[in-house]
Scaffold this active site. Structure first.
Site, PDB file in Angstrom:
ATOM      1  N   SER A   1       0.977  -1.284  -0.090  1.00 56.16           N
ATOM      2  CA  SER A   1      -0.056  -0.041   0.129  1.00 56.16           C
ATOM      3  C   SER A   1       0.866   1.224  -0.096  1.00 56.16           C
ATOM      4  O   SER A   1       2.012   1.241   0.659  1.00 56.16           O
ATOM      5  CB  SER A   1      -0.795   0.064   1.363  1.00 56.16           C
TER       6      SER A   1
ATOM      7  N   TYR B   1      -1.838  -1.468  10.450  1.00 57.94           N
ATOM      8  CA  TYR B   1      -1.658  -1.814   8.787  1.00 57.94           C
ATOM      9  C   TYR B   1      -0.484  -1.265   7.964  1.00 57.94           C
ATOM     10  O   TYR B   1       0.202  -2.035   7.298  1.00 57.94           O
ATOM     11  CB  TYR B   1      -3.163  -1.065   8.309  1.00 57.94           C
TER      12      TYR B   1
HETATM   13  C1  4PL Z   1      -4.152   6.530   0.924  1.00 59.54           C
HETATM   14  O1  4PL Z   1      -4.403   1.061   1.620  1.00 59.54           O
HETATM   15  O2  4PL Z   1      -3.591   3.743   0.569  1.00 59.54           O
HETATM   16  C2  4PL Z   1      -6.418   5.030   3.336  1.00 59.54           C
HETATM   17  C3  4PL Z   1      -6.936   2.343   3.646  1.00 59.54           C
HETATM   18  N1  4PL Z   1      -5.719   5.989   2.696  1.00 59.54           N
HETATM   19  O3  4PL Z   1      -5.991   1.578   3.033  1.00 59.54           O
HETATM   20  C4  4PL Z   1      -5.143   1.865   2.232  1.00 59.54           C
HETATM   21  C5  4PL Z   1      -4.885   5.439   1.772  1.00 59.54           C
HETATM   22  C6  4PL Z   1      -6.223   3.624   3.205  1.00 59.54           C
HETATM   23  C7  4PL Z   1      -4.430   4.066   1.593  1.00 59.54           C
HETATM   24  C8  4PL Z   1      -5.274   3.165   2.170  1.00 59.54           C
END
Ligand code: 4PL
Length: 243
Positions: free
Chosen positions: A136, A149
């Site tokens: 992510s 996370y």
């Molecule tokens: C920019 O991977 O990449 C919220 C929630 N905001 O899970 C994510 C951003 C979230 C993200 C993610």
């Protein structure tokens, strides 16, 4: 003619969201796709033609062993493993406790280890494999309300780089794809739904990301032609961040 013709792929967490879009894309490229998900009925429903749905808890070693064994028993091979299954929480730091920390690690990191550990065996025996791990862009920004996370996805990135060094000699590549905030059943049913407007202002391409925006990057890394790319992070977030 697709770039996954003749290939067999497992996609975890593929009953919905980004995983489902990946399963559909790999199938469109010619793969037979095993859709693995904690939601067994959802996995059956999401399995593309020629594919299989399996109820799998990636944090259970028995489940993961069975997923790999059943795939190889059914298709005789495993060419690509896409590790998408993860929990995407929203917990402010003051409310984050050890039980919640461990719950996220069990799925997002223990699950990744188990799938790579067991999934890489048939690849090693065949001398060919593609592993793609869903990371992510939060690992690049330290996004709030996601400390556990973010830590788990930092682990995904480090493990991707390390595993690439371990198993490249067997013809197996290991890469990660880092989406940004993406419209899915999961994010739209969570407080993350409130973040789209803010996130769009940080992107080069100012629109809401959808699951189909992520799948082609995964399909490239899961394909034979990506063979000279390994241990890498491909950020697919409309240019919000850079690594
Ligand atoms: C920019 O991977 O990449 C919220 C929630 N905001 O899970 C994510 C951003 C979230 C993200 C993610």
């Amino acid at each position: 003619m697709g770039k996954m013709d003749g290939r067999v792929a497992i996609v975890t967490g593929a009953a919905q969201g980004i995983g489902r879009a990946i399963a559909d894309k790999l199938a469109a490229e010619g793969a037979r796709v095993v859709v693995a998900d904690l939601n067994g009925a959802g996995a059956e429903a999401a399995a593309p033609e020629g594919g299989l749905g399996m109820k799998v808890d990636v944090s259970s070693e028995d489940d993961v062993k069975r997923m790999v064994a059943d795939t190889v028993a059914h298709y005789g091979r495993l060419d690509a493993l896409v590790n998408d299954a993860a929990i995407v929480p929203f917990v402010a730091w003051d409310d984050l406790d050890f039980a919640e920390w461990k719950r996220i690690m069990a799925v997002n990191l223990d699950g990744l280890f188990l799938c790579c550990h067991h999934g890489s065996r048939p690849m090693r025996d065949a001398g060919y494999g593609r592993i793609v791990n869903l990371c992510s862009n939060v690992v690049l920004a330290g996004t709030p309300n996601l400390a556990h996370y973010v830590a788990s996805k930092g682990g995904v990135l480090g493990f991707t780089r390390a595993l690439a060094r371990e198993i490249g000699k067997h013809g197996i590549t290991v890469n990660a794809v880092a989406p940004g905030l993406t419209e899915t059943e999961g994010t739209m049913a969570s407080p993350h739904a409130e973040s789209f407007e803010f996130v769009q202002m940080l992107q080069c391409i100012p629109r809401r990301g959808v699951a189909a925006d992520i799948a082609p990057s995964v399909a490239f890394l899961a394909s034979e032609e990506a063979g000279w790319v390994t241990g890498q992070l491909l950020v697919a977030d409309a240019g919000m961040s850079h690594n």
